[in-house]
Design a protein around this motif. Structure first.
Motif, PDB file in Angstrom:
ATOM      1  N   TRP A  62       0.804  -1.222   0.000  1.00  0.00           N
ATOM      2  CA  TRP A  62       0.000   0.000   0.000  1.00  0.00           C
ATOM      3  C   TRP A  62       0.841   1.278   0.000  1.00  0.00           C
ATOM      4  CZ3 TRP A  62      -5.071  -0.869  -0.681  1.00  0.00           C
ATOM      5  CH2 TRP A  62      -5.563  -2.135  -0.338  1.00  0.00           C
ATOM      6  N   THR A  63       2.107   1.147  -0.302  1.00  0.00           N
ATOM      7  CA  THR A  63       3.015   2.301  -0.212  1.00  0.00           C
ATOM      8  C   THR A  63       2.572   3.459  -1.104  1.00  0.00           C
ATOM      9  OG1 THR A  63       4.887   0.859   0.304  1.00  0.00           O
ATOM     10  CG2 THR A  63       5.393   3.078  -0.503  1.00  0.00           C
ATOM     11  N   ASN A  64       2.186   3.163  -2.342  1.00  0.00           N
ATOM     12  CA  ASN A  64       1.791   4.220  -3.282  1.00  0.00           C
ATOM     13  C   ASN A  64       0.534   4.949  -2.814  1.00  0.00           C
ATOM     14  OD1 ASN A  64       3.847   3.879  -5.349  1.00  0.00           O
ATOM     15  ND2 ASN A  64       2.865   1.917  -5.801  1.00  0.00           N
ATOM     16  N   PHE A  65      -0.371   4.212  -2.192  1.00  0.00           N
ATOM     17  CA  PHE A  65      -1.585   4.845  -1.673  1.00  0.00           C
ATOM     18  C   PHE A  65      -1.246   5.759  -0.495  1.00  0.00           C
ATOM     19  CE2 PHE A  65      -3.067   1.044  -3.807  1.00  0.00           C
ATOM     20  CZ  PHE A  65      -4.180   1.496  -4.497  1.00  0.00           C
ATOM     21  N   ARG A  66      -0.345   5.293   0.390  1.00  0.00           N
ATOM     22  CA  ARG A  66       0.054   6.128   1.533  1.00  0.00           C
ATOM     23  C   ARG A  66       0.772   7.387   1.070  1.00  0.00           C
ATOM     24  NH1 ARG A  66       1.042   1.011   4.171  1.00  0.00           N
ATOM     25  NH2 ARG A  66       3.190   1.038   3.411  1.00  0.00           N
ATOM     26  N   LEU A  67       1.568   7.261   0.000  1.00  0.00           N
ATOM     27  CA  LEU A  67       2.254   8.439  -0.536  1.00  0.00           C
ATOM     28  C   LEU A  67       1.252   9.470  -1.043  1.00  0.00           C
ATOM     29  CD1 LEU A  67       5.207   6.789  -2.533  1.00  0.00           C
ATOM     30  CD2 LEU A  67       5.372   8.147  -0.444  1.00  0.00           C
ATOM     31  N   PHE A  68       0.180   8.975  -1.661  1.00  0.00           N
ATOM     32  CA  PHE A  68      -0.834   9.910  -2.176  1.00  0.00           C
ATOM     33  C   PHE A  68      -1.595  10.568  -1.035  1.00  0.00           C
ATOM     34  CE2 PHE A  68      -5.322  10.365  -3.829  1.00  0.00           C
ATOM     35  CZ  PHE A  68      -5.082  11.557  -4.484  1.00  0.00           C
ATOM     36  N   PHE A  69      -2.008   9.776  -0.036  1.00  0.00           N
ATOM     37  CA  PHE A  69      -2.773  10.328   1.077  1.00  0.00           C
ATOM     38  C   PHE A  69      -1.946  11.316   1.911  1.00  0.00           C
ATOM     39  CE2 PHE A  69      -5.182   6.067   0.993  1.00  0.00           C
ATOM     40  CZ  PHE A  69      -6.022   6.552   0.000  1.00  0.00           C
ATOM     41  N   ASN A  70      -0.633  11.127   1.923  1.00  0.00           N
ATOM     42  CA  ASN A  70       0.239  12.015   2.695  1.00  0.00           C
ATOM     43  C   ASN A  70       0.855  13.130   1.849  1.00  0.00           C
ATOM     44  OD1 ASN A  70      -0.099  10.539   5.117  1.00  0.00           O
ATOM     45  ND2 ASN A  70       1.465   9.062   4.487  1.00  0.00           N
ATOM     46  N   ALA A  71       0.525  13.150   0.579  1.00  0.00           N
ATOM     47  CA  ALA A  71       1.079  14.185  -0.299  1.00  0.00           C
ATOM     48  C   ALA A  71       0.535  15.554   0.101  1.00  0.00           C
ATOM     49  CB  ALA A  71       0.737  13.878  -1.758  1.00  0.00           C
ATOM     50  N   PRO A  72       1.344  16.599   0.011  1.00  0.00           N
ATOM     51  CA  PRO A  72       0.863  17.942   0.380  1.00  0.00           C
ATOM     52  C   PRO A  72      -0.268  18.438  -0.517  1.00  0.00           C
ATOM     53  CG  PRO A  72       3.058  18.039  -0.626  1.00  0.00           C
ATOM     54  CD  PRO A  72       2.771  16.603  -0.366  1.00  0.00           C
ATOM     55  N   GLU A  73      -0.372  17.878  -1.732  1.00  0.00           N
ATOM     56  CA  GLU A  73      -1.421  18.325  -2.649  1.00  0.00           C
ATOM     57  C   GLU A  73      -2.728  17.556  -2.487  1.00  0.00           C
ATOM     58  OE1 GLU A  73       1.281  16.713  -3.690  1.00  0.00           O
ATOM     59  OE2 GLU A  73       2.629  18.067  -4.788  1.00  0.00           O
ATOM     60  N   PHE A  74      -2.750  16.539  -1.606  1.00  0.00           N
ATOM     61  CA  PHE A  74      -3.899  15.626  -1.550  1.00  0.00           C
ATOM     62  C   PHE A  74      -5.212  16.364  -1.300  1.00  0.00           C
ATOM     63  CE2 PHE A  74      -6.735  13.046   1.158  1.00  0.00           C
ATOM     64  CZ  PHE A  74      -7.074  12.063   0.242  1.00  0.00           C
ATOM     65  N   PHE A  75      -5.288  17.136  -0.230  1.00  0.00           N
ATOM     66  CA  PHE A  75      -6.550  17.788   0.125  1.00  0.00           C
ATOM     67  C   PHE A  75      -6.949  18.854  -0.898  1.00  0.00           C
ATOM     68  CE2 PHE A  75      -5.227  16.122   4.293  1.00  0.00           C
ATOM     69  CZ  PHE A  75      -6.384  15.450   4.646  1.00  0.00           C
ATOM     70  N   ASN A  76      -5.969  19.528  -1.468  1.00  0.00           N
ATOM     71  CA  ASN A  76      -6.270  20.532  -2.481  1.00  0.00           C
ATOM     72  C   ASN A  76      -6.828  19.877  -3.749  1.00  0.00           C
ATOM     73  OD1 ASN A  76      -6.061  23.405  -3.348  1.00  0.00           O
ATOM     74  ND2 ASN A  76      -4.735  22.519  -4.897  1.00  0.00           N
ATOM     75  N   VAL A  77      -6.206  18.777  -4.175  1.00  0.00           N
ATOM     76  CA  VAL A  77      -6.674  18.054  -5.363  1.00  0.00           C
ATOM     77  C   VAL A  77      -8.066  17.477  -5.128  1.00  0.00           C
ATOM     78  CG1 VAL A  77      -6.279  15.984  -6.767  1.00  0.00           C
ATOM     79  CG2 VAL A  77      -4.378  17.513  -6.251  1.00  0.00           C
ATOM     80  N   LEU A  78      -8.281  16.897  -3.951  1.00  0.00           N
ATOM     81  CA  LEU A  78      -9.589  16.320  -3.633  1.00  0.00           C
ATOM     82  C   LEU A  78     -10.657  17.413  -3.549  1.00  0.00           C
ATOM     83  CD1 LEU A  78     -10.782  13.524  -3.056  1.00  0.00           C
ATOM     84  CD2 LEU A  78     -10.491  13.992  -0.623  1.00  0.00           C
ATOM     85  N   ARG A  79     -10.311  18.556  -2.949  1.00  0.00           N
ATOM     86  CA  ARG A  79     -11.261  19.671  -2.861  1.00  0.00           C
ATOM     87  C   ARG A  79     -11.657  20.164  -4.243  1.00  0.00           C
ATOM     88  NH1 ARG A  79      -9.276  25.633  -1.878  1.00  0.00           N
ATOM     89  NH2 ARG A  79      -8.640  25.086  -3.996  1.00  0.00           N
ATOM     90  N   ASN A  80     -10.670  20.381  -5.113  1.00  0.00           N
ATOM     91  CA  ASN A  80     -10.963  20.869  -6.461  1.00  0.00           C
ATOM     92  C   ASN A  80     -11.807  19.875  -7.241  1.00  0.00           C
ATOM     93  OD1 ASN A  80      -9.423  23.151  -5.940  1.00  0.00           O
ATOM     94  ND2 ASN A  80      -7.580  22.329  -6.906  1.00  0.00           N
ATOM     95  N   THR A  81     -11.478  18.596  -7.109  1.00  0.00           N
ATOM     96  CA  THR A  81     -12.231  17.558  -7.834  1.00  0.00           C
ATOM     97  C   THR A  81     -13.685  17.543  -7.409  1.00  0.00           C
ATOM     98  OG1 THR A  81     -10.228  16.196  -7.993  1.00  0.00           O
ATOM     99  CG2 THR A  81     -12.338  15.109  -8.376  1.00  0.00           C
TER     100      THR A  81
END
Length: 308
Positions: A62-81
């Motif tokens: 699950w490393t790639n998923f954890r990298l995405f969830f912990n990415a600094p852009e995660f909440f901004n990308v999810l908000r925009n989407t």
């Protein structure tokens, strides 16, 4: 006494072999281009090596998923989407229904055909052409919008609309409505054409105005079609767009408001050759979309209309 046995699926298929054979090319197409490539989702759980291939690449769980969830852009990308998808659902979804209802009330057939043709044409333009048109329209130098606002004394100096992040959502949704509304209304016009004319006659005899006939007869009759398209729209709520956003948001200043999951996958995953990371982000989006689709279908089933 001979008892008629229930026909088997094989016998029913043989009776309808001509109709079933027409479906076969579509089944083959979906199987080849949608189901066979699904083994590629394994990349989401690997550190994919283009030279080793999928089966020999190193597994990372699950490393790639954890990298995405912990990415600094995660909440901004999810908000925009979510925000862009919600705005499109709120504005773009009812727009073709309203247009279809209005077109149905036009009795001058020549005028009706002109309106239909004009509203359909933008759909057949590629997003490359549309984006170029929008950029020219909103241009600081001789842009039509700035010229018009200046003539009306609403602005003193030209506004660079495509460099102001707060304006991007409004511009994007407006352009989407303009491009898609005409073609999307075809389905609703076809549904309206199937409404029994005697219902309108009965409503007219009861003294219902044209507006009440639209509200009490037309809308209830096409409600099943509206619900089905609503289910599909909710299932694709994380598909905020790709081509339109990528072309209209070429200015990096807009990234705070324009970066959605699809563009993020392209920019971070594909352009930087992080294929496993891009697959993980895409798989996350697909799982959420399927869950939303199932929930929407279950809720719609209580109203007596559902996809399955």
């Amino acid at each position: 006494m001979k008892i008629n046995s229930k026909p088997t699926r094989r016998s029913l298929f043989m009776k309808q072999w001509d109709l079933q054979s027409m479906v076969l090319p579509g089944i083959i197409f979906v199987f080849v281009f949608s189901y066979i490539p699904m083994y590629g989702v394994l990349m989401a759980f690997q550190q994919y090596d283009i030279f080793a291939g999928i089966w020999d690449s190193r597994w990372v769980g699950w490393t790639n998923f954890r990298l995405f969830f912990n990415a600094p852009e995660f909440f901004n990308v999810l908000r925009n989407t979510i925000a862009i998808s919600f705005l499109k659902l709120l504005i773009s979804f009812p727009a073709p229904i309203i247009l279809a209802l209005m077109l149905n009330e036009i009795r001058n057939m020549a005028f009706k055909r002109i309106i239909q043709t004009v509203s359909y044409l933008p759909y057949f333009l590629s997003w490359v052409i549309v984006s170029g048109f929008v950029v020219s329209l909103l241009s600081v130098d001789n842009g039509t919008v700035n010229i018009l606002l200046a003539k009306l004394d609403l602005i003193e100096r030209p506004i660079n609309f495509l460099s102001i992040p707060e304006y991007f959502w409004s511009i994007l949704v407006s352009v989407n409505v303009w491009k898609e509304v005409g073609f999307a209304s075809i389905v609703y016009l076809a549904a309206i054409a199937g409404v029994d004319p005697t219902l309108y006659e009965a409503a007219s005899i009861d003294g219902a105005s044209r507006f009440k006939q639209m509200y009490l007869v037309t809308l209830p009759c096409i409600t099943p079609v509206i619900i089905i398209f609503m289910i599909l729209a909710i299932g694709g709520i994380l598909s905020a767009g790709f081509e339109d956003i990528l072309l209209l948001a070429s200015n990096p200043i807009l990234r705070e408001y324009s970066d959605v999951i699809d563009t993020y996958v392209y920019r971070v995953g594909i352009q930087n050759s992080r294929f496993s990371y891009a697959t993980a982000v895409g798989l996350f989006k697909s799982i959420i979309s399927v869950v939303l689709l199932l929930i929407a279908n279950r809720v719609a089933r209580r109203a007596g209309v559902s996809l399955w």
